[in-house]
Design an enzyme around this catalytic site. Structure first.
Site, PDB file in Angstrom:
ATOM      1  N   GLY A 199       0.806  -1.224   0.000  1.00 21.45           N
ATOM      2  CA  GLY A 199       0.000   0.000   0.000  1.00 21.45           C
ATOM      3  C   GLY A 199       0.837   1.271   0.000  1.00 21.45           C
ATOM      4  O   GLY A 199       0.550   2.222  -0.737  1.00 21.45           O
ATOM      5  N   THR A 200       1.880   1.290   0.804  1.00 21.30           N
ATOM      6  CA  THR A 200       2.705   2.502   0.905  1.00 21.30           C
ATOM      7  C   THR A 200       3.318   2.833  -0.456  1.00 21.30           C
ATOM      8  O   THR A 200       3.302   3.993  -0.889  1.00 21.30           O
ATOM      9  CB  THR A 200       3.811   2.297   1.963  1.00 21.30           C
ATOM     10  OG1 THR A 200       3.162   2.046   3.221  1.00 21.30           O
ATOM     11  CG2 THR A 200       4.709   3.501   2.083  1.00 21.30           C
ATOM     12  N   ASN A 256      -9.186   2.848   8.084  1.00 16.78           N
ATOM     13  CA  ASN A 256      -8.573   1.729   8.802  1.00 16.78           C
ATOM     14  C   ASN A 256      -8.823   1.737  10.303  1.00 16.78           C
ATOM     15  O   ASN A 256      -8.619   0.732  10.967  1.00 16.78           O
ATOM     16  CB  ASN A 256      -7.055   1.693   8.535  1.00 16.78           C
ATOM     17  CG  ASN A 256      -6.391   3.033   8.762  1.00 16.78           C
ATOM     18  OD1 ASN A 256      -6.886   4.059   8.325  1.00 16.78           O
ATOM     19  ND2 ASN A 256      -5.275   3.039   9.447  1.00 16.78           N
ATOM     20  N   CYS A 270       0.326   1.662  12.534  1.00 17.84           N
ATOM     21  CA  CYS A 270       1.407   2.572  12.147  1.00 17.84           C
ATOM     22  C   CYS A 270       1.521   3.765  13.092  1.00 17.84           C
ATOM     23  O   CYS A 270       2.545   4.425  13.138  1.00 17.84           O
ATOM     24  CB  CYS A 270       1.188   3.089  10.722  1.00 17.84           C
ATOM     25  SG  CYS A 270       1.126   1.754   9.549  1.00 17.84           S
ATOM     26  N   GLN A 289      -7.836  -1.088   2.840  1.00 22.27           N
ATOM     27  CA  GLN A 289      -8.747  -1.660   3.846  1.00 22.27           C
ATOM     28  C   GLN A 289     -10.101  -2.058   3.249  1.00 22.27           C
ATOM     29  O   GLN A 289     -10.980  -2.539   3.963  1.00 22.27           O
ATOM     30  CB  GLN A 289      -8.968  -0.679   5.003  1.00 22.27           C
ATOM     31  CG  GLN A 289      -7.718  -0.387   5.810  1.00 22.27           C
ATOM     32  CD  GLN A 289      -7.287  -1.541   6.699  1.00 22.27           C
ATOM     33  OE1 GLN A 289      -8.046  -2.480   6.953  1.00 22.27           O
ATOM     34  NE2 GLN A 289      -6.054  -1.488   7.186  1.00 22.27           N
ATOM     35  N   SER A 345      -3.024  -3.994  -0.804  1.00 21.61           N
ATOM     36  CA  SER A 345      -1.871  -4.593  -0.130  1.00 21.61           C
ATOM     37  C   SER A 345      -2.183  -6.045   0.232  1.00 21.61           C
ATOM     38  O   SER A 345      -3.277  -6.352   0.716  1.00 21.61           O
ATOM     39  CB  SER A 345      -1.591  -3.787   1.138  1.00 21.61           C
ATOM     40  OG  SER A 345      -0.526  -4.360   1.849  1.00 21.61           O
ATOM     41  N   GLY A 346      -1.193  -6.922   0.022  1.00 20.73           N
ATOM     42  CA  GLY A 346      -1.417  -8.349   0.249  1.00 20.73           C
ATOM     43  C   GLY A 346      -1.597  -8.744   1.701  1.00 20.73           C
ATOM     44  O   GLY A 346      -2.413  -9.606   2.026  1.00 20.73           O
ATOM     45  N   HIS A 347      -0.842  -8.079   2.599  1.00 18.05           N
ATOM     46  CA  HIS A 347      -0.834  -8.607   3.972  1.00 18.05           C
ATOM     47  C   HIS A 347      -2.128  -8.328   4.750  1.00 18.05           C
ATOM     48  O   HIS A 347      -2.291  -8.789   5.863  1.00 18.05           O
ATOM     49  CB  HIS A 347       0.415  -8.135   4.737  1.00 18.05           C
ATOM     50  CG  HIS A 347       0.434  -6.705   5.158  1.00 18.05           C
ATOM     51  ND1 HIS A 347       0.105  -6.312   6.431  1.00 18.05           N
ATOM     52  CD2 HIS A 347       0.766  -5.580   4.487  1.00 18.05           C
ATOM     53  CE1 HIS A 347       0.260  -4.983   6.522  1.00 18.05           C
ATOM     54  NE2 HIS A 347       0.639  -4.526   5.366  1.00 18.05           N
ATOM     55  N   THR A 407      13.405  -7.587 -10.672  1.00 16.70           N
ATOM     56  CA  THR A 407      12.960  -8.972 -10.883  1.00 16.70           C
ATOM     57  C   THR A 407      11.743  -9.249 -10.016  1.00 16.70           C
ATOM     58  O   THR A 407      11.738  -8.939  -8.823  1.00 16.70           O
ATOM     59  CB  THR A 407      14.117  -9.943 -10.564  1.00 16.70           C
ATOM     60  OG1 THR A 407      15.219  -9.578 -11.389  1.00 16.70           O
ATOM     61  CG2 THR A 407      13.722 -11.382 -10.834  1.00 16.70           C
TER      62      THR A 407
HETATM   63  N1  PLP Z   1      -3.474   2.452   3.529  1.00 20.76           N
HETATM   64  C1  PLP Z   1      -4.214   1.974   4.530  1.00 20.76           C
HETATM   65  C2  PLP Z   1      -5.630   2.429   4.672  1.00 20.76           C
HETATM   66  C3  PLP Z   1      -3.665   1.064   5.449  1.00 20.76           C
HETATM   67  O1  PLP Z   1      -4.416   0.596   6.453  1.00 20.76           O
HETATM   68  C4  PLP Z   1      -2.316   0.657   5.273  1.00 20.76           C
HETATM   69  C5  PLP Z   1      -1.681  -0.281   6.222  1.00 20.76           C
HETATM   70  O2  PLP Z   1      -1.974  -0.293   7.390  1.00 20.76           O
HETATM   71  C6  PLP Z   1      -1.587   1.179   4.201  1.00 20.76           C
HETATM   72  C7  PLP Z   1      -2.202   2.071   3.351  1.00 20.76           C
HETATM   73  C8  PLP Z   1      -0.154   0.791   3.972  1.00 20.76           C
HETATM   74  O3  PLP Z   1      -0.062  -0.478   3.407  1.00 20.76           O
HETATM   75  P1  PLP Z   1       1.301  -1.335   3.491  1.00 20.76           P
HETATM   76  O4  PLP Z   1       1.429  -1.781   4.915  1.00 20.76           O
HETATM   77  O5  PLP Z   1       1.093  -2.458   2.544  1.00 20.76           O
HETATM   78  O6  PLP Z   1       2.397  -0.439   3.063  1.00 20.76           O
END
Ligand code: PLP
Length: 390
Positions: free
Chosen positions: A84-85, A164, A338, A194, A214-216, A252
């Site tokens: 996501g970032t 989130n 975060c 989210q 985002s995958g996780h 890669t």
């Molecule tokens: N955007 C939102 C709304 C999120 O909740 C998060 C992660 O908590 C992110 C972006 C960032 O994603 P990543 O952890 O994959 O960088």
């Protein structure tokens, strides 16, 4: 309950109750297996011109089709990245580098993830101007504010799909339509991190040009994500290198992570309706149990998705409650992972009093959770509240 985690809890015979799925999710067994397969059997470089390379390239193609379907996109519109970032940075810096001659105005909301807030802070230092739409007490962004904020020099609107911390959904469809009517040249990025497998993703219907997932957050490992860029939109890349991902995201391809993301998407897509129904039931059960056990507790905002609920327990400081819950093998968070102990900018923007902000707990569900997890949370919170509200 999540039995894979029991081994790690360190307390024999106890089950871990993981209710912090908005921070991250445990990796699904199918995703882990797909990663191992990619490491051991399909380990070739997708760019290599031999059988092993071809096998990896076929896995890449198949994975992209699967993830694209989950994102409501065409395979050619999906670029694998690290999460996501990176997606947010790609969108924000890409649009500004491409379109700064047209204008230097960006619109976002005050409740975005720090990846958005800090990217935009950096751009403000470089002469861009940023309007931050403010949420109401429910956590929603009133559309009228966007209408007022749009300007001739607006080049980007970036907004999350689901918040989130409180689970409020943003009116992205209406936002997209308004943006395209008033500022047809401006681009619309949606942070759908989210929202992925919480609500169906329909970027074309929303007037969305760019979208990040985002995958996780969906049972894949950390460090893998996908970026949607609508056909016809061309942004400059963040990185320069080889021709991978059409030259837009060189390097890669991390095939174990990509295959794992695709496997997670396959599992989540097959059970989507059923999972949503299950989580809706858990959320209703949680709210009913909280109302009975803690009639003085309050929900923060409105959770339009059942996967995340923010609750305040006035008189019980979040950090202390987290420790008490942890001792009972119950894992939730105070706000976003975060934010790490800082006061929640989301709850503050919603205008909540300090006591509510300081006592907020975020409970977030994934399909593997059960009523036993909710019961464990209630029992542990009773212990905490009895200690802290004496
Ligand atoms: N955007 C939102 C709304 C999120 O909740 C998060 C992660 O908590 C992110 C972006 C960032 O994603 P990543 O952890 O994959 O960088």
């Amino acid at each position: 309950m999540y039995n894979i985690l029991v081994r790690e809890s360190g307390r024999k015979g106890e089950t871990m109750h993981y209710l912090d799925n908005s921070a991250t999710t445990p990796v699904l067994p199918e995703a882990a297996e797909a990663a191992v397969h990619a490491m051991r059997e399909a380990f070739g470089n997708p760019s290599s011109q031999h059988r092993l390379g071809n096998r990896a390239a076929a896995l890449l193609k198949e994975s992209r089709a699967c993830v694209a379907q989950a994102m409501g996109a065409q395979p050619g519109e999906v670029y694998f990245n690290s999460g996501g970032t990176e997606g947010i940075n790609t969108a924000v810096f890409g649009v500004c580098r491409k379109n700064f001659r047209r204008g230097k105005h960006i619109i976002t909301t005050a409740v975005e993830h720090s990846a958005t807030l800090n990217s935009l802070k950096k751009l403000e230092g470089e002469g861009f101007s940023v309007t931050r739409l403010q949420p109401d007490a429910d956590g929603h962004i009133p559309l009228g504010q966007l209408e007022e904020a749009l300007r001739e020099d607006t080049i980007l609107l970036t907004c999350m799909l689901v918040n989130n911390e409180v689970g409020a959904c943003m009116p992205v469809g209406e936002m997209g339509r308004l943006l395209k009517r008033r500022c047809p040249h401006a681009l619309f990025h949606i942070d759908a991190v989210q929202g992925f497998f919480r609500v169906p993703l329909t970027p074309a219907k929303w007037g969305c040009d760019l979208m990040s997932v985002s995958g996780h957050k969906v049972g894949a490992p950390k460090g893998i994500g996908a970026f949607y860029m609508k056909k016809g939109v061309a942004l400059p890349p963040l990185l320069y290198g080889g021709g991978q991902e059409n030259g837009f995201r060189p390097g890669t391809e991390p095939m174990p992570n990509i295959a794992a993301l695709a496997a997670a998407c396959r599992v989540r897509a097959a059970a989507f309706a059923e999972d949503c129904e299950h989580v809706r039931g858990l959320c209703a059960y949680l709210k009913a149990q909280v109302a009975e056990a803690f009639p003085w507790a309050v929900q923060n905002g409105v959770n339009d998705v059942p996967h995340v609920v923010s609750l305040s327990f006035p008189g019980c400081k979040s950090e202390v409650m987290l420790r008490v819950l942890e001792q009972e093998e119950v894992y939730v968070s105070a706000g976003s992972a975060c934010a790490k102990g800082h006061e929640s900018h989301v709850l503050r923007a919603m205008g909540l009093p300090k006591e509510r902000i300081d006592s907020a707990l975020r409970v977030s569900f994934a399909p593997h959770n059960t009523r036993a997890d909710v019961d464990a949370f209630i029992a542990a919170a009773r212990k905490g509240a009895a200690m802290l509200r004496r």
